[in-house]
Design a protein around this motif. Structure first.
Motif, PDB file in Angstrom:
ATOM      1  N   ASP A 206      -7.887  -3.431   1.089  1.00 32.59           N
ATOM      2  CA  ASP A 206      -6.632  -2.710   0.859  1.00 32.59           C
ATOM      3  C   ASP A 206      -6.540  -1.481   1.757  1.00 32.59           C
ATOM      4  OD1 ASP A 206      -5.819  -4.506  -1.074  1.00 32.59           O
ATOM      5  OD2 ASP A 206      -6.532  -3.303  -2.765  1.00 32.59           O
ATOM      6  N   MET A 207      -7.660  -0.797   1.931  1.00 34.26           N
ATOM      7  CA  MET A 207      -7.675   0.363   2.811  1.00 34.26           C
ATOM      8  C   MET A 207      -7.377  -0.048   4.252  1.00 34.26           C
ATOM      9  SD  MET A 207      -8.159   3.644   3.252  1.00 34.26           S
ATOM     10  CE  MET A 207      -9.184   4.429   2.004  1.00 34.26           C
ATOM     11  N   ARG A 208      -7.945  -1.150   4.691  1.00 34.15           N
ATOM     12  CA  ARG A 208      -7.703  -1.620   6.057  1.00 34.15           C
ATOM     13  C   ARG A 208      -6.233  -1.989   6.251  1.00 34.15           C
ATOM     14  NH1 ARG A 208     -11.631  -2.942   9.685  1.00 34.15           N
ATOM     15  NH2 ARG A 208     -13.813  -2.809   9.006  1.00 34.15           N
ATOM     16  N   ARG A 209      -5.632  -2.628   5.261  1.00 35.02           N
ATOM     17  CA  ARG A 209      -4.215  -2.980   5.367  1.00 35.02           C
ATOM     18  C   ARG A 209      -3.357  -1.729   5.454  1.00 35.02           C
ATOM     19  NH1 ARG A 209      -1.421  -5.626   1.460  1.00 35.02           N
ATOM     20  NH2 ARG A 209      -2.848  -5.028  -0.209  1.00 35.02           N
ATOM     21  N   LEU A 210      -3.728  -0.724   4.669  1.00 33.64           N
ATOM     22  CA  LEU A 210      -2.986   0.530   4.705  1.00 33.64           C
ATOM     23  C   LEU A 210      -3.095   1.190   6.076  1.00 33.64           C
ATOM     24  CD1 LEU A 210      -1.409   2.864   3.406  1.00 33.64           C
ATOM     25  CD2 LEU A 210      -3.608   3.784   2.624  1.00 33.64           C
ATOM     26  N   ILE A 211      -4.285   1.206   6.651  1.00 36.36           N
ATOM     27  CA  ILE A 211      -4.480   1.822   7.970  1.00 36.36           C
ATOM     28  C   ILE A 211      -3.604   1.141   9.014  1.00 36.36           C
ATOM     29  CG2 ILE A 211      -6.144   2.180   9.834  1.00 36.36           C
ATOM     30  CD1 ILE A 211      -8.287   2.582   7.663  1.00 36.36           C
ATOM     31  N   GLY A 212      -3.578  -0.195   8.987  1.00 32.95           N
ATOM     32  CA  GLY A 212      -2.736  -0.917   9.936  1.00 32.95           C
ATOM     33  C   GLY A 212      -1.258  -0.626   9.753  1.00 32.95           C
ATOM     34  N   THR A 213      -0.822  -0.526   8.512  1.00 33.60           N
ATOM     35  CA  THR A 213       0.578  -0.215   8.233  1.00 33.60           C
ATOM     36  C   THR A 213       0.931   1.196   8.681  1.00 33.60           C
ATOM     37  OG1 THR A 213       0.556  -1.707   6.320  1.00 33.60           O
ATOM     38  CG2 THR A 213       2.320  -0.073   6.415  1.00 33.60           C
ATOM     39  N   LEU A 214       0.038   2.155   8.435  1.00 30.64           N
ATOM     40  CA  LEU A 214       0.283   3.527   8.850  1.00 30.64           C
ATOM     41  C   LEU A 214       0.337   3.656  10.367  1.00 30.64           C
ATOM     42  CD1 LEU A 214      -2.009   5.507   6.367  1.00 30.64           C
ATOM     43  CD2 LEU A 214       0.472   5.203   6.248  1.00 30.64           C
ATOM     44  N   ALA A 215      -0.482   2.881  11.069  1.00 32.56           N
ATOM     45  CA  ALA A 215      -0.469   2.940  12.534  1.00 32.56           C
ATOM     46  C   ALA A 215       0.890   2.523  13.080  1.00 32.56           C
ATOM     47  CB  ALA A 215      -1.568   2.050  13.104  1.00 32.56           C
ATOM     48  N   ALA A 216       1.490   1.512  12.467  1.00 29.59           N
ATOM     49  CA  ALA A 216       2.808   1.057  12.912  1.00 29.59           C
ATOM     50  C   ALA A 216       3.890   2.085  12.616  1.00 29.59           C
ATOM     51  CB  ALA A 216       3.154  -0.266  12.242  1.00 29.59           C
ATOM     52  N   GLN A 217       3.619   3.012  11.688  1.00 33.99           N
ATOM     53  CA  GLN A 217       4.588   4.034  11.314  1.00 33.99           C
ATOM     54  C   GLN A 217       4.197   5.429  11.797  1.00 33.99           C
ATOM     55  OE1 GLN A 217       5.164   3.786   7.049  1.00 33.99           O
ATOM     56  NE2 GLN A 217       5.404   1.563   7.110  1.00 33.99           N
ATOM     57  N   SER A 218       3.155   5.519  12.638  1.00 37.89           N
ATOM     58  CA  SER A 218       2.706   6.825  13.108  1.00 37.89           C
ATOM     59  C   SER A 218       3.837   7.542  13.829  1.00 37.89           C
ATOM     60  CB  SER A 218       1.502   6.677  14.044  1.00 37.89           C
ATOM     61  OG  SER A 218       0.986   7.930  14.417  1.00 37.89           O
ATOM     62  N   GLY A 219       4.068   8.799  13.459  1.00 40.65           N
ATOM     63  CA  GLY A 219       5.184   9.552  13.987  1.00 40.65           C
ATOM     64  C   GLY A 219       6.387   9.538  13.066  1.00 40.65           C
TER      65      GLY A 219
END
Length: 405
Positions: A206-219
């Protein structure tokens, strides 16, 4: 900065993400401060066991002591406090950690008045190329009169710099394939070591999925409800995980800025990755205007954040958005209340409309407004009105602090 702090502060804490050079810097600073100082490395299981078994004996040394990765043994904290309360000599302890130490719940107490924390981030472009890295001080000193050199870099070049990132090991690797391998290993290390050190995470997936999602929304703005829905996780879990990722220096939350003159401002923070290269690795293969724009913005905000740590002005970094839809990517405010606004464009041309939100802020702030800039992927500096100009993104690291027109 570390050397100065060791000269007048009992406990100096060097904090930052893994692989940013904390241990190397601490070694060099201790060598200069006290060559015969004691060194303790808590990554070594035997050293860690000794610290756990008898913190008092572990810390017993006549001079300075370097303790690397101190967050691994929180029990040392109270003993350090006890020692420096009775021995107030400066430079007694130099501590390094891969987490924001004072935010760790395991720590029994902080060290108010006894310690200074210095944060170390991935390398800036100026540190990589030998540039002056003087933009932040220059804009407050000279406003739009600062002189920015023409740039030969274009959009593809800035994207290449952003995806390379600033971790020293990634910078040294010469091909995108080798850097991708570094980022994969880095994330595995973060998941297996840092995350488990600071929290009991049952579902790393779940943490890994969150990290990937946050990267796509960085900024972008941080929206816990949307993340909760997208990931099918409780909002409370998402909030805890985001806090943890900030604690271990993977991400940074940029607070919203407001003032009495701008009461329509919203309070939602903006989320960016501390290293644009890591964010770029996580979204590789996803090419659209949103991810590209977010990556360039993450890159620029990262350069601003790094410069602030050594600037003489030491402004606070915020973003601005109001209920009317006006938003400015970065708002720098110094102690006198003067404001510099920065908008980021992942384009090689600039239009008058790109200053729309900055002009709104300028009108609302009046004399407090120092200057407004659009940083873009083009080649030259151009004026766009009183105290307004566009600049090549490279002005961030090629501008001298004292340069003006």
């Amino acid at each position: 900065m570390v050397a100065e702090a060791l000269g007048d502060t009992r406990v100096v804490i060097l904090n930052g993400a893994r692989q940013t050079g904390k241990s190397t810097l601490a070694e060099l600073c201790l060598r200069d401060h006290q060559p015969d100082g004691v060194r303790r490395y808590l990554d070594d299981p035997r050293t860690r066991a000794s610290a756990d078994a008898d913190p008092v004996a572990f810390l017993d040394a006549p001079g300075a002591m370097l303790i690397d990765e101190v967050q691994r043994v929180p029990e040392l904290w109270l003993t350090i406090k006890h020692i420096v309360d009775r021995d107030p000599r400066p430079g007694r302890f130099l501590l390094t950690g891969s987490a924001r130490l004072l935010g760790l719940s395991q720590l029994p107490d902080s060290l108010p008045g006894r310690s200074e924390t210095i944060e170390l981030f991935p390398l800036s472009q100026g540190e990589i190329t030998g540039g002056p890295d003087g933009f932040v001080d220059a804009v407050f000193a000279h406003g739009s009169r600062l002189r920015a050199a023409a740039s030969t870099l274009r959009r593809r070049d800035y994207l290449a710099l952003a995806t390379r990132g600033g971790y020293p090991e990634a910078v040294r690797r010469e091909t995108p394939r080798r850097r991708a391998q570094f980022f994969r290993s880095y994330l595995d290390d973060i998941m297996s070591r840092d995350v488990h050190q600071v929290a009991d995470i049952q579902r790393i997936s779940d943490m890994r999925r969150l990290i990937g999602t946050l990267a796509a929304q960085s900024g972008g703005l941080l929206n816990y409800s949307r993340l909760s829905s997208d990931l099918a996780l409780p909002a409370s879990t998402v909030r805890d995980y985001v806090g943890l990722l900030e604690l271990i220096y993977l991400i940074r939350l940029i607070p919203a800025w407001s003032a009495n003159a701008t009461t329509r401002a919203v309070a939602t923070p903006k989320l960016v990755f501390n290293d644009a290269g890591l964010a770029g690795h996580l979204v590789s293969g996803v090419t659209n205007d949103a991810t590209t724009g977010g990556l360039v913005e993450t890159f620029v905000i990262g350069e601003l954040a790094r410069q602030i740590t050594w600037s003489q002005t030491m402004p606070r970094l915020h973003h601005y958005r109001d209920r009317d839809g006006y938003e400015v990517d970065a708002v720098l405010e110094d102690n006198a209340g003067r404001v510099v606004a920065v908008e980021v464009k992942a384009a090689e041309t600039v239009r008058t409309d790109d200053f729309r939100s900055i002009r709104v802020l300028q009108r609302r702030l009046g004399d407090r407004f120092r200057a407004g800039f659009v940083l873009y992927c083009g080649d030259q500096q151009l004026p766009f009105g009183e105290n307004l100009a566009c600049l090549p993104i490279s002005a961030l690291w090629t501008t001298q602090p004292g340069e003006e027109r």
